[in-house]
Design a protein around this motif. Sequence first.
Motif, PDB file in Angstrom:
ATOM      1  N   VAL A 105       0.829  -1.209   0.000  1.00 24.03           N
ATOM      2  CA  VAL A 105       0.000   0.000   0.000  1.00 24.03           C
ATOM      3  C   VAL A 105       0.866   1.263   0.000  1.00 24.03           C
ATOM      4  CG1 VAL A 105      -1.688   1.315   1.322  1.00 24.03           C
ATOM      5  CG2 VAL A 105      -1.946  -1.141   1.072  1.00 24.03           C
ATOM      6  N   GLU A 106       1.951   1.234   0.792  1.00 24.76           N
ATOM      7  CA  GLU A 106       2.831   2.409   0.847  1.00 24.76           C
ATOM      8  C   GLU A 106       3.411   2.741  -0.512  1.00 24.76           C
ATOM      9  OE1 GLU A 106       2.804   0.060   3.072  1.00 24.76           O
ATOM     10  OE2 GLU A 106       2.740   1.005   5.057  1.00 24.76           O
ATOM     11  N   GLU A 107       3.817   1.697  -1.234  1.00 27.14           N
ATOM     12  CA  GLU A 107       4.394   1.955  -2.555  1.00 27.14           C
ATOM     13  C   GLU A 107       3.329   2.544  -3.482  1.00 27.14           C
ATOM     14  OE1 GLU A 107       5.994  -1.387  -4.738  1.00 27.14           O
ATOM     15  OE2 GLU A 107       6.243  -0.115  -6.511  1.00 27.14           O
ATOM     16  N   PHE A 108       2.145   1.990  -3.399  1.00 28.06           N
ATOM     17  CA  PHE A 108       1.041   2.485  -4.223  1.00 28.06           C
ATOM     18  C   PHE A 108       0.820   3.977  -3.985  1.00 28.06           C
ATOM     19  CE2 PHE A 108      -3.531   3.443  -4.561  1.00 28.06           C
ATOM     20  CZ  PHE A 108      -3.732   3.154  -5.899  1.00 28.06           C
ATOM     21  N   TYR A 109       0.679   4.356  -2.702  1.00 24.29           N
ATOM     22  CA  TYR A 109       0.448   5.758  -2.380  1.00 24.29           C
ATOM     23  C   TYR A 109       1.596   6.644  -2.854  1.00 24.29           C
ATOM     24  CZ  TYR A 109      -3.738   5.017   0.475  1.00 24.29           C
ATOM     25  OH  TYR A 109      -4.984   4.727   0.907  1.00 24.29           O
ATOM     26  N   CYS A 110       2.814   6.192  -2.611  1.00 24.21           N
ATOM     27  CA  CYS A 110       3.956   7.023  -2.986  1.00 24.21           C
ATOM     28  C   CYS A 110       3.983   7.265  -4.488  1.00 24.21           C
ATOM     29  CB  CYS A 110       5.265   6.387  -2.537  1.00 24.21           C
ATOM     30  SG  CYS A 110       5.523   6.649  -0.780  1.00 24.21           S
ATOM     31  N   ARG A 111       3.745   6.225  -5.255  1.00 26.66           N
ATOM     32  CA  ARG A 111       3.774   6.420  -6.721  1.00 26.66           C
ATOM     33  C   ARG A 111       2.639   7.322  -7.183  1.00 26.66           C
ATOM     34  NH1 ARG A 111       7.877   3.601  -9.002  1.00 26.66           N
ATOM     35  NH2 ARG A 111       8.449   1.663  -7.949  1.00 26.66           N
ATOM     36  N   VAL A 112       1.450   7.098  -6.615  1.00 28.35           N
ATOM     37  CA  VAL A 112       0.302   7.934  -6.986  1.00 28.35           C
ATOM     38  C   VAL A 112       0.613   9.399  -6.683  1.00 28.35           C
ATOM     39  CG1 VAL A 112      -2.060   8.545  -6.276  1.00 28.35           C
ATOM     40  CG2 VAL A 112      -1.481   6.162  -6.800  1.00 28.35           C
ATOM     41  N   ILE A 113       1.086   9.643  -5.479  1.00 33.89           N
ATOM     42  CA  ILE A 113       1.303  11.017  -5.059  1.00 33.89           C
ATOM     43  C   ILE A 113       2.439  11.676  -5.830  1.00 33.89           C
ATOM     44  CG2 ILE A 113       2.166  12.364  -3.105  1.00 33.89           C
ATOM     45  CD1 ILE A 113       0.261  10.312  -1.503  1.00 33.89           C
ATOM     46  N   GLN A 114       3.519  10.922  -6.038  1.00 35.96           N
ATOM     47  CA  GLN A 114       4.627  11.510  -6.794  1.00 35.96           C
ATOM     48  C   GLN A 114       4.199  11.901  -8.199  1.00 35.96           C
ATOM     49  OE1 GLN A 114       7.982   8.869  -6.505  1.00 35.96           O
ATOM     50  NE2 GLN A 114       8.143   9.315  -4.314  1.00 35.96           N
ATOM     51  N   ASN A 115       3.363  11.078  -8.805  1.00 30.83           N
ATOM     52  CA  ASN A 115       2.919  11.391 -10.165  1.00 30.83           C
ATOM     53  C   ASN A 115       1.977  12.581 -10.200  1.00 30.83           C
ATOM     54  OD1 ASN A 115       3.891   9.494 -12.448  1.00 30.83           O
ATOM     55  ND2 ASN A 115       3.692   8.191 -10.632  1.00 30.83           N
ATOM     56  N   ILE A 116       1.111  12.657  -9.200  1.00 29.98           N
ATOM     57  CA  ILE A 116       0.218  13.816  -9.144  1.00 29.98           C
ATOM     58  C   ILE A 116       1.025  15.084  -8.884  1.00 29.98           C
ATOM     59  CG2 ILE A 116      -1.626  14.926  -7.837  1.00 29.98           C
ATOM     60  CD1 ILE A 116      -2.789  12.109  -7.378  1.00 29.98           C
ATOM     61  N   GLU A 117       1.999  14.978  -7.984  1.00 31.00           N
ATOM     62  CA  GLU A 117       2.820  16.148  -7.663  1.00 31.00           C
ATOM     63  C   GLU A 117       3.563  16.667  -8.886  1.00 31.00           C
ATOM     64  OE1 GLU A 117       4.178  16.906  -3.268  1.00 31.00           O
ATOM     65  OE2 GLU A 117       5.321  15.306  -4.211  1.00 31.00           O
ATOM     66  N   GLN A 118       4.011  15.742  -9.703  1.00 29.10           N
ATOM     67  CA  GLN A 118       4.752  16.148 -10.892  1.00 29.10           C
ATOM     68  C   GLN A 118       3.854  16.926 -11.860  1.00 29.10           C
ATOM     69  OE1 GLN A 118       7.313  13.022 -12.079  1.00 29.10           O
ATOM     70  NE2 GLN A 118       7.702  13.938 -14.075  1.00 29.10           N
ATOM     71  N   ILE A 119       2.626  16.427 -12.020  1.00 27.61           N
ATOM     72  CA  ILE A 119       1.656  17.119 -12.870  1.00 27.61           C
ATOM     73  C   ILE A 119       1.372  18.511 -12.314  1.00 27.61           C
ATOM     74  CG2 ILE A 119      -0.807  17.124 -13.488  1.00 27.61           C
ATOM     75  CD1 ILE A 119       0.542  15.236 -15.188  1.00 27.61           C
ATOM     76  N   GLU A 120       1.183  18.574 -11.001  1.00 25.75           N
ATOM     77  CA  GLU A 120       0.895  19.859 -10.363  1.00 25.75           C
ATOM     78  C   GLU A 120       2.050  20.837 -10.536  1.00 25.75           C
ATOM     79  OE1 GLU A 120      -1.906  20.473  -7.731  1.00 25.75           O
ATOM     80  OE2 GLU A 120      -2.790  19.135  -9.196  1.00 25.75           O
ATOM     81  N   LEU A 121       3.256  20.308 -10.452  1.00 24.29           N
ATOM     82  CA  LEU A 121       4.442  21.148 -10.584  1.00 24.29           C
ATOM     83  C   LEU A 121       4.528  21.737 -11.988  1.00 24.29           C
ATOM     84  CD1 LEU A 121       7.036  22.112  -9.183  1.00 24.29           C
ATOM     85  CD2 LEU A 121       8.184  20.122 -10.148  1.00 24.29           C
ATOM     86  N   VAL A 122       4.321  20.901 -12.985  1.00 24.43           N
ATOM     87  CA  VAL A 122       4.360  21.385 -14.367  1.00 24.43           C
ATOM     88  C   VAL A 122       3.289  22.448 -14.577  1.00 24.43           C
ATOM     89  CG1 VAL A 122       4.020  20.761 -16.787  1.00 24.43           C
ATOM     90  CG2 VAL A 122       5.319  19.254 -15.286  1.00 24.43           C
ATOM     91  N   ARG A 123       2.096  22.191 -14.004  1.00 20.23           N
ATOM     92  CA  ARG A 123       1.007  23.165 -14.131  1.00 20.23           C
ATOM     93  C   ARG A 123       1.376  24.483 -13.477  1.00 20.23           C
ATOM     94  NH1 ARG A 123      -3.880  19.368 -12.634  1.00 20.23           N
ATOM     95  NH2 ARG A 123      -4.121  18.378 -14.652  1.00 20.23           N
ATOM     96  N   ALA A 124       1.979  24.395 -12.294  1.00 18.04           N
ATOM     97  CA  ALA A 124       2.342  25.607 -11.571  1.00 18.04           C
ATOM     98  C   ALA A 124       3.356  26.419 -12.363  1.00 18.04           C
ATOM     99  CB  ALA A 124       2.889  25.247 -10.196  1.00 18.04           C
ATOM    100  N   ILE A 125       4.323  25.721 -12.969  1.00 18.61           N
ATOM    101  CA  ILE A 125       5.344  26.419 -13.747  1.00 18.61           C
ATOM    102  C   ILE A 125       4.703  27.089 -14.964  1.00 18.61           C
ATOM    103  CG2 ILE A 125       7.352  26.074 -15.254  1.00 18.61           C
ATOM    104  CD1 ILE A 125       8.182  23.839 -13.226  1.00 18.61           C
ATOM    105  N   ARG A 126       3.824  26.335 -15.632  1.00 17.60           N
ATOM    106  CA  ARG A 126       3.171  26.904 -16.820  1.00 17.60           C
ATOM    107  C   ARG A 126       2.310  28.103 -16.422  1.00 17.60           C
ATOM    108  NH1 ARG A 126       0.296  22.497 -19.726  1.00 17.60           N
ATOM    109  NH2 ARG A 126      -0.927  22.774 -17.825  1.00 17.60           N
TER     110      ARG A 126
END
Length: 315
Positions: free
Chosen positions: A133-154
């Motif tokens: 479960v921990e791995e699942f959450y970490c991957r989900v969150i890291q991927n969402i964070e990356q999308i959010e980061l790109v959006r914030a930069i744009r």
Amino acid sequence: YLLKSSLHEIDHVATLVRRIHRNRSVKVLVVDDSRSFRAYLVKLLELHRLQVLQAENGREALEIMKTDPGVDLVITDYNMPEMDGLALIGALRQRHPRSELAIIGLSEQGSQALSARLLKNGANDFITKPFLVEEFYCRVIQNIEQIELVRAIRDSSVRDYLTKLYNRRYFFETGETLYAAARRRQLALAAVMLDIDHFKRVNDTHGHLAGDRVIKQVASILADGVRQADLLGRYGGEEFCILLTGIDQTHLAMILERLRSAIEATRIEHDDLALSVTISLGATLELTDSLQAMIDRADACLYRAKQGGRNRFVI
Ligand code: GH3
Ligand code: MG
Ligand code: MG
Ligand code: MG
């Protein structure tokens, strides 16, 4: 020790999710033909208040993506009838670049070749079933964070920091496209310039912070008052500009009056004060030689509105 570390992990996950939620709600689409496994994934995601949609195969997932543009992350199984995960990922990437949509593929244990193919087809990441479960959450969150980061930069490159409206550069870039289309197809286009009345008094009397607060509030009322298709930007200090398409004189006058009265009626709270301001507006419907020429014309009308006593519009 194990228990301690997993509790710590879950805490860490909660912190990350909270950080994401500060901005807005995150939407995840779960695609799996196994009803029970899908339910399990949904439960894990909903536990952290992520908004979850479900599909039981690739085709259904594509339908959902067409009708719901707000999905941030797709988590897809590989083996499914109708359309498998690889085909789905390929189809999704035709429309949704990596900067806008994260995709995590699910693969079975011992199929490293499949994981590689998922990535090659456009997945950002993969998770091997069964997973922790921990791995699942970490991957989900890291991927969402990356999308959010790109959006914030744009966003930060096209939006104004104080008001979050489009900045002048983006207004002109996008405005030129609207202007060219209006010329080519003989569509109506209105350019509007507006400016807060006696704004220097706000700064002088209540300070710069109060001034900023007023600019922000005015911007948000303007944003509520225009349609999604209209282009609204912060032109400079306390000046804003709007391009409205497919609009006639009567309708334009109605909108300008509505904006004017909405601002006049608003009380802006700052410290213990309730501040109020008015705006003057100038607008033109004439498709002159260039967008800049239209803006200049609108600005000349704005000047007349100021001369005429402020808190009014001139077309
Ligand atoms: P008028 O009715 O003729 O428009 O009068 P005005 O006082 O609004 O005149 P003017 O447009 O010359 O003044 C604008 C002032 O806005 C000057 C500047 O100090 C202030 N200003 C510009 N940008 C900002 C900002 O981001 N924050 C704050 N607080 N003030 C700003
Ligand atoms: Mg399956
Ligand atoms: Mg001004
Ligand atoms: Mg002003």
